[in-house]
Enzyme design. Structure first.
Site: not given
Length: 347
Positions: A153, A112
């Site tokens: 991720k 993010c």
């Protein structure tokens, strides 16, 4: 294997297609709609923010109502729950709590780029310290039953991709079973291009599946991403939101079928899904927020469909659920409540 040889081998294999965890976009309702249209092998939820406490089960169930359905969407697509945070021990404790709900897997967010998230010790800023990534992955893996998969991720780095391979290897050594890499640094945000070729060394070095992510909007982008990265698996994010049929066309190509569908026919087919989404949104958010959510998706759809732009324009000044419903019906969106009933039962 050399990158060119890897790319050639990849072109001959099917690979998986995953739905990305897009905070504020790919929630339960949109996951249900997109996976019903088809083409996805796995989905990951929006992130659950972990700070200093063990979250109650209701928090995980709110983000991932699919946990009440065997951790699968109504269409049967497995869903992994994503955790975001920087405290290894707290993440591990929350992973153990989450495991009690029998998820299809857990995912760790190191990608993010949001400044607020990064300032609070979460997301892509953690890529500054590969050793810390290893500690987090190791702690979470140790807290989970062996039967619960753990993935992560990440991006190529914070400022530059110099340590991308170090970060990937640290996570793999920590025990993750799959790594998704968004092919841009944090500082690059979502600005094109995505550096797909920089994913090739990561795929070659790791013994676990590596998934390419970033800037895949079309079937042609999908082919180019796989060729340049040498990776078989691809995660779709904004491209799937803008073109809900993209994953299905990829699936058709993977199976050797016809993947050249007509845009006009697709828009007509999409109308019932827009209805499902609208009614599902009404079941999940406050009435004052519902019109904004349908406008958000329609705005993304304008990239692929001119009709979506017309509908978005008609809704621009609408602020109530009743007004929005009337406008949608006037533009051919059928009145349906199947997804709303499903959402209400899982809320």
């Amino acid at each position: 294997m050399h990158a060119k040889a890897t790319a050639a081998a990849t072109a001959k294999t099917g690979g998986r297609v995953l739905l990305a965890p897009m905070d504020g976009v790919a929630d339960f309702v949109l996951r249900a709609v997109l996976t019903r249209i088809g083409g996805f092998d796995l989905a990951v939820t929006e992130f659950v923010r972990v700070t200093t406490s063990v979250l109650p089960a209701r928090t995980f169930l709110h983000t991932c109502p699919e946990l009440a359905n065997g951790s699968r969407t109504a269409a049967g697509t497995p869903v992994r729950v994503q955790l975001l945070g920087g405290d290894a021990a707290c993440l591990a404790d929350n992973a153990a709590r989450q495991a009690e709900l029998a998820p299809a897997g857990l995912d760790l967010n190191f990608g993010c780029p949001a400044p607020t998230v990064n300032r609070h010790d979460g997301g892509a800023v953690l890529l500054e310290d590969p050793d810390r990534l290893h500690r987090i992955a190791s702690a979470v893996r140790a807290a989970l039953p062996a039967t619960v998969p753990l993935s992560a991720k990440m991006r190529l780095g914070v400022h530059d991709p110099a340590r991308a391979l170090d970060c990937a290897q640290a996570l793999a050594a920590g025990g993750i079973d799959m790594l998704v890499v968004h092919a841009r640094t944090r500082d690059e945000g979502y600005r094109p291009p995505a550096h797909w070729a920089l994913l090739a060394p990561i795929g070659e070095a790791l013994q676990i599946p590596v998934v390419a992510n970033g800037e895949v909007w079309t079937l042609n982008d999908y082919h180019r991403c796989r060729a340049e990265s040498g990776l078989a698996d691809v995660m779709l994010g904004r491209g799937a939101v803008a073109d809900p049929f993209l994953a299905r066309r990829i699936a058709a190509w993977r199976s050797g079928g016809d993947c050249s569908e007509h845009w006009q026919a697709e828009w007509r087919e999409l109308l019932p899904s827009i209805a499902d989404y609208w009614h599902g949104v009404q079941a999940r958010v406050q009435p004052k927020a519902a019109p904004g959510r349908i406008k958000q998706w329609l705005n993304s759809l304008t990239r692929s469909y001119g009709e979506a732009g017309v509908l978005h324009g008609a809704l621009r000044r609408v602020t109530s659920v009743a007004e929005a419903s009337a406008v949608l019906r006037a533009h051919g969106v059928p009145a349906r409540d199947v997804l709303a009933e499903t959402a209400a039962s899982l809320h």
